[in-house]
Write a protein that holds these residues in place. Structure first.
Motif, PDB file in Angstrom:
ATOM      1  N   VAL A  18       0.849  -1.199   0.000  1.00 50.10           N
ATOM      2  CA  VAL A  18       0.000   0.000   0.000  1.00 50.10           C
ATOM      3  C   VAL A  18       0.878   1.240   0.000  1.00 50.10           C
ATOM      4  CG1 VAL A  18      -1.807   1.265   1.193  1.00 50.10           C
ATOM      5  CG2 VAL A  18      -1.806  -1.246   1.236  1.00 50.10           C
ATOM      6  N   LEU A  19       0.669   2.117  -0.969  1.00 52.10           N
ATOM      7  CA  LEU A  19       1.445   3.348  -1.065  1.00 52.10           C
ATOM      8  C   LEU A  19       0.793   4.497  -0.307  1.00 52.10           C
ATOM      9  CD1 LEU A  19       2.408   3.253  -4.870  1.00 52.10           C
ATOM     10  CD2 LEU A  19       3.737   2.424  -2.921  1.00 52.10           C
ATOM     11  N   LYS A  20      -0.489   4.712  -0.554  1.00 54.36           N
ATOM     12  CA  LYS A  20      -1.204   5.798   0.099  1.00 54.36           C
ATOM     13  C   LYS A  20      -2.697   5.641  -0.124  1.00 54.36           C
ATOM     14  CE  LYS A  20      -0.848   8.919  -3.890  1.00 54.36           C
ATOM     15  NZ  LYS A  20      -0.378  10.245  -4.367  1.00 54.36           N
ATOM     16  N   GLU A  21      -3.477   6.392   0.632  1.00 58.97           N
ATOM     17  CA  GLU A  21      -4.922   6.329   0.461  1.00 58.97           C
ATOM     18  C   GLU A  21      -5.319   7.123  -0.775  1.00 58.97           C
ATOM     19  OE1 GLU A  21      -9.092   6.638   2.990  1.00 58.97           O
ATOM     20  OE2 GLU A  21      -7.212   7.329   3.893  1.00 58.97           O
ATOM     21  N   ALA A  22      -6.221   6.556  -1.534  1.00 59.85           N
ATOM     22  CA  ALA A  22      -6.717   7.214  -2.747  1.00 59.85           C
ATOM     23  C   ALA A  22      -8.070   7.868  -2.455  1.00 59.85           C
ATOM     24  CB  ALA A  22      -6.846   6.179  -3.858  1.00 59.85           C
ATOM     25  N   GLU A  23      -8.606   8.529  -3.441  1.00 58.44           N
ATOM     26  CA  GLU A  23      -9.902   9.203  -3.288  1.00 58.44           C
ATOM     27  C   GLU A  23     -10.999   8.172  -3.030  1.00 58.44           C
ATOM     28  OE1 GLU A  23     -12.889  12.148  -5.812  1.00 58.44           O
ATOM     29  OE2 GLU A  23     -10.938  11.565  -6.645  1.00 58.44           O
ATOM     30  N   ARG A  24     -11.851   8.479  -2.086  1.00 58.99           N
ATOM     31  CA  ARG A  24     -12.929   7.546  -1.756  1.00 58.99           C
ATOM     32  C   ARG A  24     -13.952   7.484  -2.881  1.00 58.99           C
ATOM     33  NH1 ARG A  24     -14.616   7.718   4.631  1.00 58.99           N
ATOM     34  NH2 ARG A  24     -12.499   7.804   5.520  1.00 58.99           N
ATOM     35  N   LYS A  25     -14.630   6.355  -2.952  1.00 56.58           N
ATOM     36  CA  LYS A  25     -15.732   6.189  -3.883  1.00 56.58           C
ATOM     37  C   LYS A  25     -16.981   6.005  -3.052  1.00 56.58           C
ATOM     38  CE  LYS A  25     -17.017   3.645  -8.060  1.00 56.58           C
ATOM     39  NZ  LYS A  25     -16.642   2.559  -8.977  1.00 56.58           N
ATOM     40  N   GLY A  26     -17.677   7.108  -2.884  1.00 57.52           N
ATOM     41  CA  GLY A  26     -18.797   7.097  -1.949  1.00 57.52           C
ATOM     42  C   GLY A  26     -18.251   7.004  -0.538  1.00 57.52           C
ATOM     43  N   TYR A  27     -18.730   5.988   0.196  1.00 59.17           N
ATOM     44  CA  TYR A  27     -18.215   5.778   1.554  1.00 59.17           C
ATOM     45  C   TYR A  27     -17.066   4.758   1.575  1.00 59.17           C
ATOM     46  CZ  TYR A  27     -22.367   8.239   3.125  1.00 59.17           C
ATOM     47  OH  TYR A  27     -23.333   9.189   3.336  1.00 59.17           O
ATOM     48  N   THR A  28     -16.702   4.247   0.410  1.00 60.11           N
ATOM     49  CA  THR A  28     -15.686   3.197   0.339  1.00 60.11           C
ATOM     50  C   THR A  28     -14.279   3.789   0.350  1.00 60.11           C
ATOM     51  OG1 THR A  28     -17.170   1.788  -0.955  1.00 60.11           O
ATOM     52  CG2 THR A  28     -14.826   1.244  -1.013  1.00 60.11           C
ATOM     53  N   ARG A  29     -13.490   3.344   1.300  1.00 57.36           N
ATOM     54  CA  ARG A  29     -12.096   3.777   1.339  1.00 57.36           C
ATOM     55  C   ARG A  29     -11.287   2.940   0.344  1.00 57.36           C
ATOM     56  NH1 ARG A  29      -9.599   4.001   7.169  1.00 57.36           N
ATOM     57  NH2 ARG A  29      -8.077   5.300   6.052  1.00 57.36           N
ATOM     58  N   ARG A  30     -10.405   3.626  -0.363  1.00 55.62           N
ATOM     59  CA  ARG A  30      -9.611   2.944  -1.385  1.00 55.62           C
ATOM     60  C   ARG A  30      -8.137   3.323  -1.222  1.00 55.62           C
ATOM     61  NH1 ARG A  30     -11.810   3.848  -7.167  1.00 55.62           N
ATOM     62  NH2 ARG A  30     -11.292   6.006  -6.655  1.00 55.62           N
ATOM     63  N   TRP A  31      -7.268   2.411  -1.681  1.00 52.02           N
ATOM     64  CA  TRP A  31      -5.838   2.618  -1.486  1.00 52.02           C
ATOM     65  C   TRP A  31      -5.080   2.375  -2.798  1.00 52.02           C
ATOM     66  CZ3 TRP A  31      -4.177   4.239   3.329  1.00 52.02           C
ATOM     67  CH2 TRP A  31      -5.127   4.158   4.361  1.00 52.02           C
TER      68      TRP A  31
END
Length: 220
Positions: A18-31
């Motif tokens: 995992v490099l960093k957190e990406a933009e969320r999609k709705g309430y979903t956290r993405r990395w």
């Protein structure tokens, strides 16, 4: 009190880091993750933590490729005999270690090059053929540039008269006799009949071709 968010940065999940957190999609956290193969993909937190996603997709592709591998060990392709799988891949195809009959060091060849016949030796066959072609050209090429095999070539498939060096003039329906030598084309007049044109062609051959065809080979 707000619940502290989980930070997955630098965590490993299978082949993914995992490099960093990406933009969320709705309430979903993405990395944003980097795969061991070098690809980067954005993957949801749930897929990572549940173990459903452990690579950028390369792992599944490799498994599919492995399942469809045809074992070529021991098979012969021209002068090459397959020794073993190198475990290297070229465009998702197996690269095989092969031994050539000439005894040179083993070479690596992708399976598609073997099965399609593109590679049938370590390169020795190409060198031999090139040497033979050079000898053939030197033997048949006269000093003034005449290549004698062209003088003895067969009737072309697109010839409509059935006689070499004779064509029909579509404008007047006459038969035109011709021949080529030293890059120049000679027209031997037009004739009303095919027999006349064929005879004119033979006369032209005797005059322009025969002197070259009667030159003795240097080896004799």
């Amino acid at each position: 009190m707000a619940r502290k968010l989980i930070d997955l940065t630098d965590e490993r999940y299978g082949r993914l880091i995992v490099l960093k957190e990406a933009e969320r999609k709705g309430y979903t956290r993405r990395w944003l993750c980097k795969c061991d193969c070098g690809e980067e993909r954005i993957i949801s937190q749930a897929q990572l933590r549940s173990g459903k996603t452990t690579s950028c997709g390369c792992y599944n592709r490799e498994r599919s490729s492995q399942a469809n591998i045809v074992d070529l060990v021991g098979e012969r392709f021209g002068r090459l005999v397959v020794l073993e799988d190198t475990h290297e891949r070229f465009q998702n195809k197996v690269v095989w270690l092969c031994q050539c009959d000439c005894g040179s060091d083993p070479i690596k060849v992708p399976s598609t090059y073997l099965t399609t016949g593109d590679t049938t030796s370590c390169g020795c066959l190409r060198r031999e053929n090139g040497s033979k072609l050079q000898d053939y050209n030197e033997k048949n090429l006269r000093t003034d540039g005449v290549f004698t095999p062209l003088l003895k070539s067969k009737l072309r498939s697109d010839n409509s008269t059935g006689v070499k060096g004779v064509a029909i003039n579509k404008k007047n329906g006459k038969y035109r006799a011709y021949l080529r030598i030293k890059g120049k084309q000679y027209y031997l007049k037009e004739h009303f009949t095919l027999e006349q044109a064929e005879a004119a062609r033979r006369v032209g051959e005797e005059k322009l071709h025969r002197p070259y065809l009667e030159v003795p080979d240097e080896d004799n």
